[in-house]
Design an enzyme around this catalytic site. Sequence first.
Site, PDB file in Angstrom:
ATOM      1  N   HIS A   1       0.838  -1.195   0.000  1.00 28.54           N
ATOM      2  CA  HIS A   1       0.000   0.000   0.000  1.00 28.54           C
ATOM      3  C   HIS A   1       0.876   1.251   0.000  1.00 28.54           C
ATOM      4  O   HIS A   1       2.089   1.172   0.189  1.00 28.54           O
ATOM      5  CB  HIS A   1      -0.931   0.026   1.215  1.00 28.54           C
ATOM      6  CG  HIS A   1      -2.125  -0.862   1.079  1.00 28.54           C
ATOM      7  ND1 HIS A   1      -2.086  -2.205   1.402  1.00 28.54           N
ATOM      8  CD2 HIS A   1      -3.389  -0.611   0.654  1.00 28.54           C
ATOM      9  CE1 HIS A   1      -3.278  -2.733   1.181  1.00 28.54           C
ATOM     10  NE2 HIS A   1      -4.086  -1.792   0.726  1.00 28.54           N
TER      11      HIS A   1
ATOM     12  N   LYS B   1      -0.492   4.648   4.675  1.00 24.96           N
ATOM     13  CA  LYS B   1      -1.375   3.694   5.358  1.00 24.96           C
ATOM     14  C   LYS B   1      -0.841   3.397   6.758  1.00 24.96           C
ATOM     15  O   LYS B   1       0.345   3.137   6.944  1.00 24.96           O
ATOM     16  CB  LYS B   1      -1.509   2.403   4.554  1.00 24.96           C
ATOM     17  CG  LYS B   1      -2.552   1.443   5.145  1.00 24.96           C
ATOM     18  CD  LYS B   1      -2.869   0.301   4.193  1.00 24.96           C
ATOM     19  CE  LYS B   1      -3.844  -0.689   4.807  1.00 24.96           C
ATOM     20  NZ  LYS B   1      -5.143  -0.077   5.165  1.00 24.96           N
TER      21      LYS B   1
END
Length: 270
Positions: free
Chosen positions: A158, A162
């Site tokens: 990600h 995040k």
Amino acid sequence: MTGQVRVAVIGASGRMGRALLEACDNHDGIVLGAAIERAGSTLVGVDAGEMAGIGHLGLALVDNLDAVADKFDVLIDFTSPEGTLANLEWCARQGKAIVIGTTGFNHAQKEQVVAFAEETPVVMAPNMSVGVNLMWKLLELAAKVMGDYTDIEIIEGHHRHKKDAPSGTALKMGEVIAQALGRDLEKVAVYGREGITGERDRETIGFATIRAGDLVGEHTAMFADIGERLEITHKASSRMTFANGAMRAAKWLAEQKPGLYDMQQVLGLN
């Protein structure tokens, strides 16, 4: 419920919030009833559409749910575990349905979600992409066919912002595989490896996490044997895939009784 479903987006100025506003604007059967920001935000009073870059909507951002309680039927929340629980409690009191895309809940927080869902309809899913939810069904099949004789690894990536790791989607992948094999994920999960780890235990399910750049979301499950391996991968290139899934969940949830539901039920995959 007949007619259009009135949706409120909380955390509207965030990356996911802006995608949700755009999805509301694009979906038949959905109307944006409210856009909410954190208390004291400098964006309060700004037009939600102009903030999201989708044009003037004539709908100003507000900073509390009470101010718009009569403007929506379903709240969509991709914020934080603590914030989501507070919003869920409010929805339970007000009789509002809620779609939860927030991840990073601990066990006690998940139990609170279950309790509140007895009072109001809740869809909670770590990933609302149609492709990811189909992937979970494929993982269940792969685990039943190959899981007993292969090494299983889950790799996810990600963007650098995040906050939780592994992702909720990766953990759900592990849960699906472990359940199919009759294993307890809490006992067999291995999160990262370092140093002299010794020979791999066939029963374990490994997790590896990447956080880099602007990756939207990439997940791979590997079933590795001697001489061959199967990899099942999903790659998201835009947050709109999650936002569109949330719209689908909101329309479905508006017709449901109080209870805790997931995207498998929304999509008819159960």
